[in-house]
Design a protein around this motif. Structure first.
Motif, PDB file in Angstrom:
ATOM      1  N   ASP A  58       0.852  -1.197   0.000  1.00 28.47           N
ATOM      2  CA  ASP A  58       0.000   0.000   0.000  1.00 28.47           C
ATOM      3  C   ASP A  58       0.888   1.247   0.000  1.00 28.47           C
ATOM      4  O   ASP A  58       2.026   1.208   0.489  1.00 28.47           O
ATOM      5  CB  ASP A  58      -0.908   0.006   1.240  1.00 28.47           C
ATOM      6  CG  ASP A  58      -1.973  -1.077   1.181  1.00 28.47           C
ATOM      7  OD1 ASP A  58      -2.514  -1.306   0.088  1.00 28.47           O
ATOM      8  OD2 ASP A  58      -2.243  -1.725   2.232  1.00 28.47           O
ATOM      9  N   TYR A  59       0.325   2.332  -0.512  1.00 27.59           N
ATOM     10  CA  TYR A  59       1.108   3.574  -0.555  1.00 27.59           C
ATOM     11  C   TYR A  59       0.178   4.760  -0.322  1.00 27.59           C
ATOM     12  O   TYR A  59      -1.052   4.653  -0.388  1.00 27.59           O
ATOM     13  CB  TYR A  59       1.827   3.717  -1.896  1.00 27.59           C
ATOM     14  CG  TYR A  59       0.926   4.204  -3.011  1.00 27.59           C
ATOM     15  CD1 TYR A  59       0.922   5.567  -3.384  1.00 27.59           C
ATOM     16  CD2 TYR A  59       0.057   3.344  -3.680  1.00 27.59           C
ATOM     17  CE1 TYR A  59       0.077   6.022  -4.403  1.00 27.59           C
ATOM     18  CE2 TYR A  59      -0.779   3.783  -4.678  1.00 27.59           C
ATOM     19  CZ  TYR A  59      -0.758   5.133  -5.047  1.00 27.59           C
ATOM     20  OH  TYR A  59      -1.601   5.589  -6.032  1.00 27.59           O
ATOM     21  N   GLN A  60       0.781   5.895  -0.029  1.00 30.24           N
ATOM     22  CA  GLN A  60       0.055   7.172   0.063  1.00 30.24           C
ATOM     23  C   GLN A  60       1.021   8.318  -0.224  1.00 30.24           C
ATOM     24  O   GLN A  60       2.192   8.245   0.115  1.00 30.24           O
ATOM     25  CB  GLN A  60      -0.596   7.349   1.444  1.00 30.24           C
ATOM     26  CG  GLN A  60       0.356   7.456   2.595  1.00 30.24           C
ATOM     27  CD  GLN A  60      -0.334   7.676   3.936  1.00 30.24           C
ATOM     28  OE1 GLN A  60       0.337   8.056   4.890  1.00 30.24           O
ATOM     29  NE2 GLN A  60      -1.629   7.440   4.028  1.00 30.24           N
ATOM     30  N   ILE A  61       0.514   9.346  -0.904  1.00 28.62           N
ATOM     31  CA  ILE A  61       1.265  10.575  -1.168  1.00 28.62           C
ATOM     32  C   ILE A  61       0.776  11.624  -0.173  1.00 28.62           C
ATOM     33  O   ILE A  61      -0.431  11.877  -0.079  1.00 28.62           O
ATOM     34  CB  ILE A  61       1.070  11.076  -2.610  1.00 28.62           C
ATOM     35  CG1 ILE A  61       1.484   9.972  -3.608  1.00 28.62           C
ATOM     36  CG2 ILE A  61       1.860  12.362  -2.869  1.00 28.62           C
ATOM     37  CD1 ILE A  61       2.942   9.618  -3.558  1.00 28.62           C
TER      38      ILE A  61
ATOM     39  N   ASP B   5       2.486  18.906   5.329  1.00 28.42           N
ATOM     40  CA  ASP B   5       1.765  18.876   6.602  1.00 28.42           C
ATOM     41  C   ASP B   5       1.339  17.456   6.997  1.00 28.42           C
ATOM     42  O   ASP B   5       0.682  17.255   8.020  1.00 28.42           O
ATOM     43  CB  ASP B   5       0.517  19.764   6.522  1.00 28.42           C
ATOM     44  CG  ASP B   5       0.888  21.232   6.350  1.00 28.42           C
ATOM     45  OD1 ASP B   5       1.954  21.610   6.903  1.00 28.42           O
ATOM     46  OD2 ASP B   5       0.141  21.963   5.690  1.00 28.42           O
ATOM     47  N   GLY B   6       1.681  16.483   6.174  1.00 27.83           N
ATOM     48  CA  GLY B   6       1.341  15.110   6.475  1.00 27.83           C
ATOM     49  C   GLY B   6      -0.049  14.719   6.035  1.00 27.83           C
ATOM     50  O   GLY B   6      -0.497  13.595   6.328  1.00 27.83           O
ATOM     51  N   GLU B   7      -0.737  15.629   5.319  1.00 30.21           N
ATOM     52  CA  GLU B   7      -2.087  15.319   4.864  1.00 30.21           C
ATOM     53  C   GLU B   7      -2.018  14.401   3.657  1.00 30.21           C
ATOM     54  O   GLU B   7      -1.184  14.572   2.772  1.00 30.21           O
ATOM     55  CB  GLU B   7      -2.823  16.596   4.501  1.00 30.21           C
ATOM     56  CG  GLU B   7      -3.036  17.525   5.695  1.00 30.21           C
ATOM     57  CD  GLU B   7      -3.682  18.845   5.284  1.00 30.21           C
ATOM     58  OE1 GLU B   7      -3.733  19.091   4.060  1.00 30.21           O
ATOM     59  OE2 GLU B   7      -4.084  19.609   6.173  1.00 30.21           O
ATOM     60  N   VAL B   8      -2.905  13.406   3.616  1.00 33.25           N
ATOM     61  CA  VAL B   8      -2.921  12.431   2.539  1.00 33.25           C
ATOM     62  C   VAL B   8      -3.529  13.070   1.286  1.00 33.25           C
ATOM     63  O   VAL B   8      -4.652  13.578   1.319  1.00 33.25           O
ATOM     64  CB  VAL B   8      -3.718  11.175   2.941  1.00 33.25           C
ATOM     65  CG1 VAL B   8      -3.731  10.170   1.790  1.00 33.25           C
ATOM     66  CG2 VAL B   8      -3.099  10.527   4.183  1.00 33.25           C
TER      67      VAL B   8
ATOM     68  N   GLU C  54      -5.204   6.167   6.009  1.00 31.84           N
ATOM     69  CA  GLU C  54      -4.835   6.522   7.375  1.00 31.84           C
ATOM     70  C   GLU C  54      -3.760   7.606   7.366  1.00 31.84           C
ATOM     71  O   GLU C  54      -2.811   7.547   6.593  1.00 31.84           O
ATOM     72  CB  GLU C  54      -4.327   5.293   8.147  1.00 31.84           C
ATOM     73  CG  GLU C  54      -5.350   4.209   8.352  1.00 31.84           C
ATOM     74  CD  GLU C  54      -5.447   3.266   7.157  1.00 31.84           C
ATOM     75  OE1 GLU C  54      -4.847   3.579   6.112  1.00 31.84           O
ATOM     76  OE2 GLU C  54      -6.105   2.205   7.252  1.00 31.84           O
ATOM     77  N   GLN C  55      -3.899   8.598   8.227  1.00 32.86           N
ATOM     78  CA  GLN C  55      -2.902   9.667   8.340  1.00 32.86           C
ATOM     79  C   GLN C  55      -1.988   9.350   9.523  1.00 32.86           C
ATOM     80  O   GLN C  55      -2.418   9.290  10.670  1.00 32.86           O
ATOM     81  CB  GLN C  55      -3.576  11.034   8.556  1.00 32.86           C
ATOM     82  CG  GLN C  55      -2.580  12.173   8.577  1.00 32.86           C
ATOM     83  CD  GLN C  55      -3.243  13.549   8.664  1.00 32.86           C
ATOM     84  OE1 GLN C  55      -4.468  13.662   8.539  1.00 32.86           O
ATOM     85  NE2 GLN C  55      -2.443  14.595   8.854  1.00 32.86           N
TER      86      GLN C  55
ATOM     87  N   GLY D  59       4.678   7.342   1.248  1.00 30.56           N
ATOM     88  CA  GLY D  59       4.773   6.314   2.296  1.00 30.56           C
ATOM     89  C   GLY D  59       4.310   4.952   1.785  1.00 30.56           C
ATOM     90  O   GLY D  59       3.308   4.860   1.060  1.00 30.56           O
ATOM     91  N   PHE D  60       5.030   3.946   2.138  1.00 35.38           N
ATOM     92  CA  PHE D  60       4.686   2.566   1.753  1.00 35.38           C
ATOM     93  C   PHE D  60       4.370   1.750   3.021  1.00 35.38           C
ATOM     94  O   PHE D  60       5.061   1.859   4.040  1.00 35.38           O
ATOM     95  CB  PHE D  60       5.849   1.910   1.006  1.00 35.38           C
ATOM     96  CG  PHE D  60       6.195   2.589  -0.284  1.00 35.38           C
ATOM     97  CD1 PHE D  60       5.487   2.295  -1.449  1.00 35.38           C
ATOM     98  CD2 PHE D  60       7.229   3.521  -0.340  1.00 35.38           C
ATOM     99  CE1 PHE D  60       5.819   2.924  -2.643  1.00 35.38           C
ATOM    100  CE2 PHE D  60       7.561   4.138  -1.538  1.00 35.38           C
ATOM    101  CZ  PHE D  60       6.851   3.846  -2.701  1.00 35.38           C
TER     102      PHE D  60
END
Length: 483
Positions: free
Chosen positions: A93-96, A100-103, A110-111, A151-152
């Motif tokens: 899974d990943y997220q950009i 500020d750490g906001e997805v 999940e943040q 983030g992975f």
């Protein structure tokens, strides 16, 4: 075979401990061999790309992070399609996120980071949650200024690295986990079966032996059984019990047969005198004339037959008395010389009535007094001497020799009568034995010598009989001189 025999002869406790240690040791060895084979097979599957290693997705992350950096500004959601195609979402899974750490977008919503400072601190650092490990890489713009991060989330598990083989890997892992217990159960069953076989046969043989004993079948043996020490002791105890029971039953059966023989002998011996009495009484009743001589002869015959019947009953009562378990001799101190001279005088008078010469001789009179049961020894001598008197013819001779030492008293009786029938010198001491061809012609019960033998043996001695080479009977009595 010798080692197995020695192993079987160990105690139950020793065998159980040995079987437990063998089971544990073999289970460990079998488990290690199984795990070794599984490990080699696992390495082969990995080397041949049949399955992915547990860190398969973890090793892909640096390459994916480099590709994303090369894409340039990926903070725009228009790049989502390309990233979804490039990243293997079945195991990763990943997220950009922005500064500020906001997805911004991605496969996980999940943040994990809430501030720019925290984002900077978490770059290249693992974050752990229940779903796996989260790792953030920085994203730079064209001026090489960080404007976000990717983030992975992944798991270092074989199932996660091989999503299509999850069930198979779970089953394989479960088998590897359960293999020690399975081997322990297998070896416990095998050794338990062997142990059960070792002790099952003795128990079955004992049970079968008990059933055979119930049916009065005692002609068997358990001595061939070879098992544990405790079972060998049990079998030996059972064998001894069976032999004791066998001896007891045989003795009981012999006594029962002896009782039957005794009843038959009593009936036979009583039949003769009672028949004589009845016949003479009938003759007297039928006689119309009184004949004093005939009446006297009949009455004497009736008297003799009655006395014979009474003597038979006395002998039977005497046999019953001396055969009792609680029968005891009553020892008294006796002046041996006075007693012997008194008995010799008595026998001499009896012999004179039949015109028989009686001689006696006392040798080695080493003691003046002896300790004997006088009443019973008198019975023995009377039975022997009167029996000799009965068969010695007129003008015959009876010689009584007495030898007295500190240890023994020996009586020897010799006559010149017909002696004993061939091969019967041991049987004459049996109960109801008579040498006469017909009992009806005998005027004794066949119990006298049996009573004599029993009393002598209770004095710790013996009695034997034989025929003299020159003719006649010889009887020797030896008893212990009790101090």
């Amino acid at each position: 075979m010798g080692k197995l025999s020695r192993f079987r002869k160990r105690t139950l406790r020793g065998q159980l401990i040995s079987y437990f240690h063998l089971t544990l040791l073999l289970s460990i060895l079998a488990t290690l061999i199984t795990w070794g084979i599984a490990f080699v097979a696992f390495l082969w599957l990995i080397n041949t790309d049949k399955i992915n290693p547990a860190n398969y997705y973890e090793e892909m992350i640096p390459e994916l992070a480099a590709w994303i950096q090369e894409k340039g500004d990926v903070l725009s959601e228009e790049h989502k399609v390309d990233l979804d195609d490039m990243i293997p979402l079945d195991g990763l899974d990943y997220q950009i996120v922005n500064l500020d750490g906001e997805v911004v977008y991605g496969s996980m919503a999940e943040q994990y980071i809430s501030t720019t400072e925290r984002l900077e601190n978490q770059i290249n650092t693992n974050i752990y949650d229940k779903q796996g490990i989260i790792y953030y890489y920085p994203i730079y713009n064209d001026e090489q200024v960080m404007n976000g991060a990717v983030g992975f989330r992944y798991q270092v598990k074989l199932q996660s690295s091989n999503p299509k083989m999850t069930l198979l890997i779970a089953i394989f892992g479960g088998l590897m986990f359960l293999s020690p217990f399975g081997y322990f159960y297998l070896f416990s069953y095998l050794f338990g079966k062997r142990f059960s076989k070792n002790i099952e046969k003795p128990f079955n043989d004992i049970i079968e032996g008990a059933h055979r004993i119930q049916h009065n079948d005692l002609d068997f043996s358990l001595s061939h059984i070879d098992s544990t020490v405790e079972l060998n002791h049990l079998v030996d105890a059972f064998e001894k019990m069976k032999e004791a029971l066998k001896a007891s039953l045989y003795k009981q059966w012999d006594l029962e047969q002896e009782r039957k023989d005794m009843i038959a002998a009593i009936a036979h011996d009583l039949k003769t005198p009672l028949t004589i009495i009845l016949g003479h009484v009938e003759g007297l009743l039928e006689s119309r004339q009184t004949n004093p001589e005939r009446m006297e002869r009949y009455l004497k015959t009736i008297q003799a037959s009655a006395e014979r019947s009474i003597q038979l009953m006395k002998d039977l009562n005497e046999v019953s008395t001396i055969e009792q378990v609680d029968f005891r001799l009553e020892f008294t101190s006796v002046n041996i010389k006075e007693w012997l001279e008194s008995k010799a005088t008595e026998y001499m008078l009896l012999c004179e009535e039949k015109q028989i010469t009686f001689q006696y001789n006392i040798k080695n009179l080493e003691k003046e007094t002896v300790l004997i049961d006088l009443f019973r020894i008198n019975q023995v001598l009377d039975n022997v001497l009167i029996n000799s008197l009965r068969f010695t013819p007129k003008q015959g001779k009876i010689n009584w020799q007495i030898n007295i030492t500190k240890e023994d008293i020996v009586f020897e009786v010799l006559d010149n009568g017909p002696g004993f029938a061939d091969n019967n010198t041991t049987r004459i001491f049996e109960k109801f034995y008579q040498e006469d061809p017909s009992r009806s012609k005998s005027d004794h019960s066949g119990l006298g010598l049996f009573i004599a033998k029993t009393i002598v043996e209770k004095h710790g001695g013996y009695i034997i009989a034989s025929n003299r080479p020159e003719g006649g009977a010889y009887i020797k009595i030896e008893i212990k001189n009790i101090e």
